[in-house]
Scaffold this motif. Sequence first.
Motif, PDB file in Angstrom:
ATOM      1  N   GLY A  79     -29.008  62.274 -34.008  1.00  0.00           N
ATOM      2  CA  GLY A  79     -27.991  63.289 -34.734  1.00  0.00           C
ATOM      3  C   GLY A  79     -26.909  62.738 -35.124  1.00  0.00           C
ATOM      4  N   GLY A  80     -26.732  61.520 -34.932  1.00  0.00           N
ATOM      5  CA  GLY A  80     -25.254  60.769 -35.505  1.00  0.00           C
ATOM      6  C   GLY A  80     -25.374  60.783 -37.001  1.00  0.00           C
ATOM      7  N   ALA A  81     -26.095  60.354 -37.679  1.00  0.00           N
ATOM      8  CA  ALA A  81     -26.407  60.476 -39.156  1.00  0.00           C
ATOM      9  C   ALA A  81     -25.899  61.981 -39.785  1.00  0.00           C
ATOM     10  CB  ALA A  81     -27.649  59.952 -39.842  1.00  0.00           C
ATOM     11  N   LEU A  82     -26.842  62.677 -39.114  1.00  0.00           N
ATOM     12  CA  LEU A  82     -26.914  64.165 -39.521  1.00  0.00           C
ATOM     13  C   LEU A  82     -25.340  64.396 -39.304  1.00  0.00           C
ATOM     14  CD1 LEU A  82     -28.587  66.229 -41.169  1.00  0.00           C
ATOM     15  CD2 LEU A  82     -29.068  67.204 -38.711  1.00  0.00           C
ATOM     16  N   LEU A  83     -24.840  64.523 -38.337  1.00  0.00           N
ATOM     17  CA  LEU A  83     -23.336  64.944 -38.248  1.00  0.00           C
ATOM     18  C   LEU A  83     -22.593  64.328 -39.081  1.00  0.00           C
ATOM     19  CD1 LEU A  83     -23.161  64.597 -34.306  1.00  0.00           C
ATOM     20  CD2 LEU A  83     -23.163  66.568 -35.773  1.00  0.00           C
ATOM     21  N   ALA A  84     -22.451  62.854 -39.593  1.00  0.00           N
ATOM     22  CA  ALA A  84     -21.983  62.372 -40.528  1.00  0.00           C
ATOM     23  C   ALA A  84     -21.928  62.975 -41.712  1.00  0.00           C
ATOM     24  CB  ALA A  84     -22.181  60.984 -40.813  1.00  0.00           C
ATOM     25  N   ILE A  85     -23.350  63.452 -41.963  1.00  0.00           N
ATOM     26  CA  ILE A  85     -23.600  63.951 -43.325  1.00  0.00           C
ATOM     27  C   ILE A  85     -22.866  65.199 -43.543  1.00  0.00           C
ATOM     28  CG2 ILE A  85     -25.490  64.816 -44.899  1.00  0.00           C
ATOM     29  CD1 ILE A  85     -27.085  62.361 -44.026  1.00  0.00           C
ATOM     30  N   THR A  86     -23.131  65.957 -42.610  1.00  0.00           N
ATOM     31  CA  THR A  86     -22.713  67.547 -42.604  1.00  0.00           C
ATOM     32  C   THR A  86     -21.165  67.700 -42.348  1.00  0.00           C
ATOM     33  OG1 THR A  86     -23.384  68.017 -40.429  1.00  0.00           O
ATOM     34  CG2 THR A  86     -24.926  68.593 -42.156  1.00  0.00           C
ATOM     35  N   LEU A  87     -20.524  66.840 -41.301  1.00  0.00           N
ATOM     36  CA  LEU A  87     -19.246  66.982 -41.055  1.00  0.00           C
ATOM     37  C   LEU A  87     -18.157  66.056 -41.661  1.00  0.00           C
ATOM     38  CD1 LEU A  87     -19.644  67.842 -37.108  1.00  0.00           C
ATOM     39  CD2 LEU A  87     -19.152  69.429 -38.974  1.00  0.00           C
ATOM     40  N   GLY A  88     -18.896  65.057 -41.980  1.00  0.00           N
ATOM     41  CA  GLY A  88     -17.817  63.736 -42.468  1.00  0.00           C
ATOM     42  C   GLY A  88     -17.846  62.932 -41.320  1.00  0.00           C
ATOM     43  N   THR A  89     -17.409  61.691 -41.509  1.00  0.00           N
ATOM     44  CA  THR A  89     -17.195  60.430 -40.594  1.00  0.00           C
ATOM     45  C   THR A  89     -16.436  60.818 -39.506  1.00  0.00           C
ATOM     46  OG1 THR A  89     -18.095  59.146 -42.402  1.00  0.00           O
ATOM     47  CG2 THR A  89     -17.288  58.085 -40.232  1.00  0.00           C
ATOM     48  N   ALA A  90     -15.076  61.143 -39.866  1.00  0.00           N
ATOM     49  CA  ALA A  90     -14.370  61.211 -38.534  1.00  0.00           C
ATOM     50  C   ALA A  90     -14.474  62.510 -37.649  1.00  0.00           C
ATOM     51  CB  ALA A  90     -12.752  61.538 -39.089  1.00  0.00           C
ATOM     52  N   PRO A  91     -14.838  63.604 -38.088  1.00  0.00           N
ATOM     53  CA  PRO A  91     -15.651  64.700 -37.245  1.00  0.00           C
ATOM     54  C   PRO A  91     -16.415  64.258 -36.617  1.00  0.00           C
ATOM     55  CG  PRO A  91     -14.666  65.644 -39.344  1.00  0.00           C
ATOM     56  CD  PRO A  91     -14.667  64.130 -39.476  1.00  0.00           C
ATOM     57  N   ALA A  92     -17.619  63.668 -37.360  1.00  0.00           N
ATOM     58  CA  ALA A  92     -18.842  63.322 -36.489  1.00  0.00           C
ATOM     59  C   ALA A  92     -18.533  62.204 -35.382  1.00  0.00           C
ATOM     60  CB  ALA A  92     -19.680  62.599 -37.528  1.00  0.00           C
ATOM     61  N   VAL A  93     -17.556  61.438 -35.566  1.00  0.00           N
ATOM     62  CA  VAL A  93     -17.219  60.381 -34.537  1.00  0.00           C
ATOM     63  C   VAL A  93     -16.638  61.124 -33.294  1.00  0.00           C
ATOM     64  CG1 VAL A  93     -15.571  58.674 -33.711  1.00  0.00           C
ATOM     65  CG2 VAL A  93     -16.530  58.563 -35.927  1.00  0.00           C
ATOM     66  N   VAL A  94     -15.932  62.152 -33.361  1.00  0.00           N
ATOM     67  CA  VAL A  94     -15.346  63.123 -32.577  1.00  0.00           C
ATOM     68  C   VAL A  94     -16.428  63.872 -31.489  1.00  0.00           C
ATOM     69  CG1 VAL A  94     -13.925  64.901 -31.674  1.00  0.00           C
ATOM     70  CG2 VAL A  94     -12.962  63.236 -33.413  1.00  0.00           C
ATOM     71  N   VAL A  95     -17.416  64.412 -32.553  1.00  0.00           N
ATOM     72  CA  VAL A  95     -18.377  65.131 -32.024  1.00  0.00           C
ATOM     73  C   VAL A  95     -19.427  64.304 -30.993  1.00  0.00           C
ATOM     74  CG1 VAL A  95     -20.453  66.748 -32.353  1.00  0.00           C
ATOM     75  CG2 VAL A  95     -18.346  67.058 -33.618  1.00  0.00           C
ATOM     76  N   MET A  96     -19.860  63.300 -31.832  1.00  0.00           N
ATOM     77  CA  MET A  96     -20.618  62.196 -30.965  1.00  0.00           C
ATOM     78  C   MET A  96     -20.096  61.810 -29.859  1.00  0.00           C
ATOM     79  SD  MET A  96     -23.853  61.716 -31.774  1.00  0.00           S
ATOM     80  CE  MET A  96     -24.315  60.449 -30.970  1.00  0.00           C
ATOM     81  N   THR A  97     -18.865  61.708 -29.697  1.00  0.00           N
ATOM     82  CA  THR A  97     -18.114  61.194 -28.298  1.00  0.00           C
ATOM     83  C   THR A  97     -18.280  62.513 -27.374  1.00  0.00           C
ATOM     84  OG1 THR A  97     -16.540  59.802 -29.604  1.00  0.00           O
ATOM     85  CG2 THR A  97     -15.915  60.273 -27.367  1.00  0.00           C
ATOM     86  N   ALA A  98     -18.067  63.442 -27.691  1.00  0.00           N
ATOM     87  CA  ALA A  98     -18.127  64.820 -26.854  1.00  0.00           C
ATOM     88  C   ALA A  98     -19.445  64.654 -26.549  1.00  0.00           C
ATOM     89  CB  ALA A  98     -17.611  65.734 -27.631  1.00  0.00           C
ATOM     90  N   ILE A  99     -20.463  64.772 -27.415  1.00  0.00           N
ATOM     91  CA  ILE A  99     -21.534  64.549 -26.687  1.00  0.00           C
ATOM     92  C   ILE A  99     -22.242  63.550 -25.838  1.00  0.00           C
ATOM     93  CG2 ILE A  99     -24.087  64.288 -27.441  1.00  0.00           C
ATOM     94  CD1 ILE A  99     -23.575  65.749 -30.186  1.00  0.00           C
ATOM     95  N   LEU A 100     -21.620  62.397 -25.862  1.00  0.00           N
ATOM     96  CA  LEU A 100     -22.026  61.219 -25.205  1.00  0.00           C
ATOM     97  C   LEU A 100     -21.113  61.618 -23.877  1.00  0.00           C
ATOM     98  CD1 LEU A 100     -21.627  58.234 -27.472  1.00  0.00           C
ATOM     99  CD2 LEU A 100     -23.912  59.198 -26.575  1.00  0.00           C
ATOM    100  N   ALA A 101     -20.086  62.119 -23.927  1.00  0.00           N
ATOM    101  CA  ALA A 101     -19.226  62.074 -22.454  1.00  0.00           C
ATOM    102  C   ALA A 101     -19.863  63.451 -21.762  1.00  0.00           C
ATOM    103  CB  ALA A 101     -17.803  62.648 -22.838  1.00  0.00           C
ATOM    104  N   ILE A 102     -20.274  64.626 -22.497  1.00  0.00           N
ATOM    105  CA  ILE A 102     -21.363  65.351 -21.686  1.00  0.00           C
ATOM    106  C   ILE A 102     -22.368  64.892 -21.165  1.00  0.00           C
ATOM    107  CG2 ILE A 102     -22.297  67.662 -21.959  1.00  0.00           C
ATOM    108  CD1 ILE A 102     -19.841  68.451 -22.178  1.00  0.00           C
TER     109      ILE A 102
END
Lengths: 240, 302, 202
Positions: B70-93
């Motif tokens: 998912g990391g790359a797809l998030l970066a492609i669709t949301l942009g890098t900074a939002p993708a970092v935040v979302v991935m962090t949230a996912i990892l924390a969950i």
Amino acid sequence: MSCIVHARGLRFAYQTGREILRGVDFQLHRGESVAVFGRNGSGKTTFLLHLNGILRGEGHLRVCDLPVEPPHLRQIRRKIGFLFQDPEDQLFRPTILEDAAFGPRQAGLSREEAEHRARRALASVGMEEDLDRAPYHLSSGEKQRVALAGILAVEPEVLILDEPTTHLDPPARRALIELLQTLPQAKLVVTHDAPFARALCPRAVFFDHGRIVADGPTEEIIRRFGWDLGSPPETSPAPR
Amino acid sequence: MHIPDGYLSPPVMGVLGAASLAGVAAAARKASQALDESRVPLMGMAGAFVFAAQMINFPVAAGASGHLLGGALLAITLGTAPAVVVMTAILAIQALLFQDGGVLALGANVFNMAMAGVAAGGWAWQAFGGPGRRRLAAFAAGSLSALAAACLALAELAASGIRIPGAALGLALGIFALTALLEGAITAAVAAALESVQPGLLGRTHGSPRRALSGLLLASLLLAAAGFLIASSLPDGLEHLAEAIGITGLERAVLAAPMPDYEAKWLGGDWLQKAGAGLLGLIVTAAVCWAAGRWISRWRSA
Amino acid sequence: MAERIGGRHFAFDEWSRGGSWLHRLDARWKLAAALAALLLTALRGEAWMAAPLPLLLALAARLPAHALAWRAAAVLPFAAVFAGMSWLAGDSTRAAALLWRPYVSALWVSLLMAATPLEEVLAAAARFGAPRLVLEVMHFIWRYLGVLSEQAWRMRTAAAARGADRSFEVSAASLAVLFAASYQRALRVHRAQLARNGGGLR
């Protein structure tokens, strides 16, 4: 002031240029219940979303004697209770009680007062148990009631319901009709469910291609456009 | 690869934790400006999507199948900074509620998957993208993102003194390569399908040369990690590596452990002390490169 | 192998709403204590002796200790690989550590999440300085991952019923549809929030 929604010449188009509303004229009076019919894509939901300022179009629009514009939006959104089609989209707080208390909290009430209002609203829709549980395990009918409680908790003047019977089984439908009949607020109900509309709304409007083309007694509108499975239309809406 | 608690040594944990805190805070600030007011629902739903997406299987061969990371797809669709935040949230969950990855190890896992992985994906999408090359760019984004995250994780484990014999290392790298290719393929396929389902969901690509600096940084980080892995499996490799980088004198100072217990357990030998310092040095170097790159590009565009 | 996200993953929601003394403690204390326990477990060799402690606390808080012990075991397959490599290299103390350290750590985390609702943990983290946006997104993910997973599961079943579940392209198309649906849902949720005068979650 007995006219609480007044729309005249309301127009709306997407940024791509596609026109959705082509001049809607509509009045809703205090305590009235009106059914909103029309084919999918005829502009019903788009029109409703103008009433609480989520969409902004051109033309004259006043709700509870206020123009639907930024300084008044907070107040308007308290006076208009909007029940969306999928309660899943509407219940975003961790517990039932917290979700029902969200509106009052946003209105500035203290936690105790907000929870008091929430409990009262939940009781009025028949949800009294397990209020500290998460809402995901409820049935669609129960979720809808919690969502409705969340709206009632801020004491609105108008209830807007977007296709409320879509996911309900017949007993839940009946329960919803009975519940809505006890509520004094004016109601605007988008629905394809003719029997539901008949039971709840004496008046109906019919949307077609972004305009209201008929406004009158519900039974008459249903018959005219064949909105009940049993009877074919006397006149059919313009072909798409 | 989610690193559990209790595997990483304090210096590794500390450095990565600090880097992650800084990086995520910066990404959160940037993301708050990047998307519009509906960003929390959009980002949250994208995160929930990644979880749900893991249930859709992608058949590989002979009954084996994989799923989207998912990391790359998030970066492609949301942009890098939002993708970092979302991935962090996912990892924390995942760490808190699924026991997938440690809580203390979040610093490292966020660094590997939410920062390096996402940055690699975002960079590849920008660098390789262009009209007619979107599928290729998405493939590159997916592969690099998965490869970067996995290699960094393994390097961090090795630096913490976890014994990984040469054969296992080779096997691991082989698996990483396959996983990376699969992630690339899945990302490319989904990106292409998204274009037809709902065009406009994919971010635009510029392929600008400004990105070259961050690309260089990523490449150096990856090479360092790869080199480190190889060196760690050779008996004297790490000593040579530490000497070559010129930090042999540093290890005593850096690794003066506050807890004597830790030193005995984690650093079983002289070479591992140097290894710890080595990785530390590399990360510091990388951070300096990145900061310099940002400063230079800001200076250039001023 | 991706597993279905179902009832058992939401067990923490149920457990965390108990009323025991542990549940009623301020979440900031519990979070800080859990982090301290994790640090000690990672750094002190004798921490394995404290392994029964989270289970005893669970029992005292009327939580199902055996269920927590089972959840923590999720770390073992991964840990066993690395422990095995150390053991084969002759270092059995390290091998043991590579097993008990992650397991005991997972026990502490499970206890924390079983005794504290997620939103309280997130609020405590906010007080400790974690970035608000990350926490809000976490809350959202948790709220909707069940909904989207159900949708994904239905798509998977539907595809299988049509005999098409063994195709790469079909899976990619399913994900694209799921993503677009998630995007639309996010817009609807945003509208529902606006309609109730909420611009974010707080």
